[in-house]
Design a protein around this motif. Structure first.
Motif, PDB file in Angstrom:
ATOM      1  N   GLU A   1     -12.041  -1.341  -8.483  1.00 33.46           N
ATOM      2  CA  GLU A   1     -12.377  -0.250  -9.394  1.00 33.46           C
ATOM      3  C   GLU A   1     -11.359  -0.024 -10.503  1.00 33.46           C
ATOM      4  N   GLU A  55       0.853  -1.193   0.000  1.00 29.01           N
ATOM      5  CA  GLU A  55       0.000   0.000   0.000  1.00 29.01           C
ATOM      6  C   GLU A  55       0.889   1.243   0.000  1.00 29.01           C
ATOM      7  N   ASP A  81      -2.388   4.503 -10.932  1.00 25.91           N
ATOM      8  CA  ASP A  81      -1.139   3.753 -11.209  1.00 25.91           C
ATOM      9  C   ASP A  81      -1.416   2.404 -11.860  1.00 25.91           C
ATOM     10  N   LEU A 124     -18.743  -0.986  -3.744  1.00 22.14           N
ATOM     11  CA  LEU A 124     -18.046  -1.799  -2.745  1.00 22.14           C
ATOM     12  C   LEU A 124     -18.365  -3.277  -2.923  1.00 22.14           C
TER      13      LEU A 124
HETATM   14  C1  LIG Z   1     -16.439  10.107  -1.309  1.00 27.10           C
HETATM   15  C2  LIG Z   1     -16.697   8.694  -1.750  1.00 27.10           C
HETATM   16  C3  LIG Z   1     -17.732   7.987  -1.172  1.00 27.10           C
HETATM   17  C4  LIG Z   1     -18.006   6.678  -1.602  1.00 27.10           C
HETATM   18  N1  LIG Z   1     -19.022   6.004  -0.985  1.00 27.10           N
HETATM   19  C5  LIG Z   1     -19.292   4.735  -1.382  1.00 27.10           C
HETATM   20  C6  LIG Z   1     -20.306   3.973  -0.724  1.00 27.10           C
HETATM   21  O1  LIG Z   1     -20.885   4.400   0.279  1.00 27.10           O
HETATM   22  N2  LIG Z   1     -20.595   2.741  -1.222  1.00 27.10           N
HETATM   23  C7  LIG Z   1     -19.918   2.203  -2.304  1.00 27.10           C
HETATM   24  O2  LIG Z   1     -20.242   1.077  -2.723  1.00 27.10           O
HETATM   25  N3  LIG Z   1     -18.916   2.879  -2.891  1.00 27.10           N
HETATM   26  C8  LIG Z   1     -18.583   4.120  -2.454  1.00 27.10           C
HETATM   27  N4  LIG Z   1     -17.554   4.795  -3.042  1.00 27.10           N
HETATM   28  C9  LIG Z   1     -16.738   4.096  -4.051  1.00 27.10           C
HETATM   29  C10 LIG Z   1     -15.828   3.082  -3.367  1.00 27.10           C
HETATM   30  O3  LIG Z   1     -15.224   3.693  -2.236  1.00 27.10           O
HETATM   31  C11 LIG Z   1     -14.738   2.588  -4.324  1.00 27.10           C
HETATM   32  O4  LIG Z   1     -15.350   2.074  -5.491  1.00 27.10           O
HETATM   33  C12 LIG Z   1     -13.897   1.507  -3.656  1.00 27.10           C
HETATM   34  O5  LIG Z   1     -13.148   2.068  -2.587  1.00 27.10           O
HETATM   35  C13 LIG Z   1     -12.926   0.871  -4.653  1.00 27.10           C
HETATM   36  O6  LIG Z   1     -12.159  -0.063  -3.975  1.00 27.10           O
HETATM   37  P1  LIG Z   1     -10.750  -0.508  -4.528  1.00 27.10           P
HETATM   38  O7  LIG Z   1     -10.162  -1.381  -3.486  1.00 27.10           O
HETATM   39  O8  LIG Z   1     -10.893  -1.025  -5.903  1.00 27.10           O
HETATM   40  O9  LIG Z   1      -9.895   0.831  -4.670  1.00 27.10           O
HETATM   41  P2  LIG Z   1      -9.452   1.937  -3.553  1.00 27.10           P
HETATM   42  O10 LIG Z   1     -10.391   1.941  -2.418  1.00 27.10           O
HETATM   43  O11 LIG Z   1      -9.277   3.184  -4.338  1.00 27.10           O
HETATM   44  O12 LIG Z   1      -8.062   1.401  -3.052  1.00 27.10           O
HETATM   45  C14 LIG Z   1      -6.937   1.345  -3.885  1.00 27.10           C
HETATM   46  C15 LIG Z   1      -5.697   1.382  -3.011  1.00 27.10           C
HETATM   47  O13 LIG Z   1      -4.533   1.199  -3.848  1.00 27.10           O
HETATM   48  C16 LIG Z   1      -3.499   2.029  -3.360  1.00 27.10           C
HETATM   49  N5  LIG Z   1      -2.530   2.238  -4.439  1.00 27.10           N
HETATM   50  C17 LIG Z   1      -2.727   2.897  -5.603  1.00 27.10           C
HETATM   51  N6  LIG Z   1      -1.592   2.897  -6.327  1.00 27.10           N
HETATM   52  C18 LIG Z   1      -0.667   2.225  -5.620  1.00 27.10           C
HETATM   53  C19 LIG Z   1       0.709   1.912  -5.827  1.00 27.10           C
HETATM   54  N7  LIG Z   1       1.353   2.313  -6.913  1.00 27.10           N
HETATM   55  N8  LIG Z   1       1.352   1.195  -4.875  1.00 27.10           N
HETATM   56  C20 LIG Z   1       0.742   0.793  -3.735  1.00 27.10           C
HETATM   57  N9  LIG Z   1      -0.561   1.097  -3.475  1.00 27.10           N
HETATM   58  C21 LIG Z   1      -1.263   1.790  -4.414  1.00 27.10           C
HETATM   59  C22 LIG Z   1      -4.222   3.279  -2.941  1.00 27.10           C
HETATM   60  O14 LIG Z   1      -3.455   4.057  -2.069  1.00 27.10           O
HETATM   61  C23 LIG Z   1      -5.500   2.720  -2.303  1.00 27.10           C
HETATM   62  O15 LIG Z   1      -5.326   2.495  -0.927  1.00 27.10           O
HETATM   63  C24 LIG Z   1     -17.237   6.085  -2.634  1.00 27.10           C
HETATM   64  C25 LIG Z   1     -16.194   6.805  -3.188  1.00 27.10           C
HETATM   65  C26 LIG Z   1     -15.919   8.094  -2.755  1.00 27.10           C
HETATM   66  C27 LIG Z   1     -14.769   8.825  -3.374  1.00 27.10           C
END
Ligand SMILES: Cc1cc2nc3c(=O)[nH]c(=O)nc-3n(C[C@H](O)[C@H](O)[C@H](O)COP(=O)(O)OP(=O)(O)OC[C@H]3O[C@@H](n4cnc5c(N)ncnc54)[C@H](O)[C@@H]3O)c2cc1C
Length: 414
Positions: A380, A36, A178, A393
């Motif tokens: 995502e 992370e 990224d 989520l």
């Molecule tokens: C304000 C807001 C409210 C939301 N509310 C909701 C909700 O209530 N319900 C819902 O279903 N969805 C909601 N969403 C959408 C949901 O949060 C996202 O779709 C979800 O978090 C995606 O999960 P993920 O694990 O794919 O990516 P992320 O949660 O974006 O996690 C990706 C991780 O990868 C890390 N990362 C990136 N590049 C690198 C790298 N090069 N090296 C190491 N680490 C890296 C990042 O730091 C991050 O921690 C919301 C979004 C926002 C912005």
């Protein structure tokens, strides 16, 4: 350099997709590395649902695919392998029950996203996931039979690689796109990205002074080059710059600058139904003011006055003197008020990202790349954006689970 034994799986990104994938893969004994970039994991999860974390929806899992703007079919196997019911059970069994609201949104009973994150982190710890924060992956390389990952301080080898870096919105949470670069560098096709679940900047916006007023399940349509492209129903909110609210956020994936949103304030009534109803009320109350007639509809009073003004109808005009032209302007403004979209909210305000790792390059039954064996995607970073209501989520958890299951299977097969 930590170039000893390769990990069974390295996962980039400790958001919900990466954390859940890591916990599930490691639960079977696989050696899992989770990298992370931020000092702490789950930054976007923490702000999800305004900190309350709408983790999924109560709807039937077979209806979920219709909530991803035409891309949901890809998610079917992931949803069936880990449903919304499975998600509820997962948290309940770990001491965090889930409760719903009147719209079917499901939240942790405590309404604290930190509790959701804590369950995921506890699960990772329990299963011996090697979680390393403050380690941004800067490059990934495919070597025969394994992947090589580099960070500013180390290099790691792993048999499988999961890209779970999220989208490109709310970049301060760490999702800076990224993963698209990593996927591209490994030969994986990536589609153009744009903000999704984002508000609309309307100009001119005659209702700026009425910001905060919202309309439940309003009708609206989107027009491009004078042709209607779609009808919608959903909750709409006036902001100081334009339109937001779940209905608008969900529709935003289909909207372009230059489009016109025609918004109805007449509830469930169509234009024709409203026109007929208004006529009836005007005929039956000839001595009343038009404003009094309008006040009989569930339209906020301040908006009523504004609609009269915009329809060039004096406040004290009596129904007796209500001309056909005035009536037609009022009906049009109440049922199809045209609002020109100047721009969509940028990545800094969008709650999701449209586009990403192209779905036709990924096997929906495993989340593995069709082009690069051992490369997986979750969350995502894929070309998936769900409606508001917990759909993003659930997609992150289901794709994370399926990627873990597939990795474990291939580790076992050897
Ligand atoms: C304000 C807001 C409210 C939301 N509310 C909701 C909700 O209530 N319900 C819902 O279903 N969805 C909601 N969403 C959408 C949901 O949060 C996202 O779709 C979800 O978090 C995606 O999960 P993920 O694990 O794919 O990516 P992320 O949660 O974006 O996690 C990706 C991780 O990868 C890390 N990362 C990136 N590049 C690198 C790298 N090069 N090296 C190491 N680490 C890296 C990042 O730091 C991050 O921690 C919301 C979004 C926002 C912005």
């Amino acid at each position: 350099m930590d170039l000893t034994e390769p990990y069974d799986a390295a996962i980039i990104g400790a958001g919900p997709a990466g954390l859940f994938c890591a916990a599930c893969a490691a639960a079977t004994g696989a050696r899992v590395l989770l990298l992370e970039k931020n000092a702490d994991p789950g930054a976007k999860l923490l702000i999800s649902g305004s900190g309350q974390c709408n983790i999924t929806h109560t709807g039937e899992i077979r209806d979920f695919p219709s909530h991803y703007g035409g891309h949901g079919k890809f998610l079917k196997p992931a949803f069936l392998s880990f449903t919304n019911e499975n998600l509820k059970d997962f948290f309940r069994e770990r001491g965090l029950p889930v409760t719903g609201d009147e719209n079917g949104k499901l939240f942790p009973a405590t309404r604290q996203s930190a509790d959701v994150l804590n369950v995921l982190l506890r699960e990772c710890r329990k299963n011996n996931v090697d979680l390393r924060c403050g380690e941004p992956v800067t490059g990934v390389m495919r070597k025969p039979g394994e992947f090589l990952l580099t960070t500013p301080s180390a290099a790691y080898r792993s048999t499988a690689l999961v890209i779970a870096t999220g989208g490109a919105s709310y970049q301060k949470t760490g999702s800076t796109g990224d993963g698209y670069r990593f996927a591209g560098s490994l030969g994986q096709p990536v589609t153009a990205i744009a903000p999704a679940l984002t508000p609309l900047l309307i100009r001119p916006f005659p209702f700026a002074a009425l910001m905060g007023i919202s309309f439940e399940n309003a009708r609206f349509s989107v027009w491009r080059a004078e042709r209607k492209i779609a009808d919608y129903r959903g909750d709409v909110l006036f902001t100081h710059l334009g339109l937001s609210g779940p209905g608008i956020l969900d529709a935003s994936r289909d909207i372009l600058p230059g489009d016109v949103v025609r918004l109805s304030f007449a509830g469930a009534m169509t234009r024709e139904e409203f026109a007929a109803d208004l006529s009836r009320r005007v005929q039956g109350n000839r001595s009343w003011q038009v404003g009094t007639i309008l006040a009989g509809y569930p339209i906020p009073e301040r908006l009523n006055r504004k609609l009269l003004a915009l329809s060039e109808i004096p406040d004290d005009l009596k129904c007796d003197h209500f001309s056909a032209a005035q009536r037609s302007r009022l009906v049009a403004n109440c049922t199809e008020f045209p609002l020109a979209v100047e721009a969509l909210g940028t990545f800094s305000v969008a709650m999701a990202t449209r586009g990403g790792v192209a779905l036709d390059g990924v096997n929906p039954k495993t989340m593995e790349s069709k082009l690069v064996p051992g490369l997986y995607f979750a969350g995502e970073v894929l070309d998936i954006d769900g409606d508001t209501g917990g759909y993003n989520l659930q997609a992150a958890f289901s794709t994370g689970f399926l990627a873990a299951k597939s990795i474990v299977k291939s580790v076992k097969n050897g």
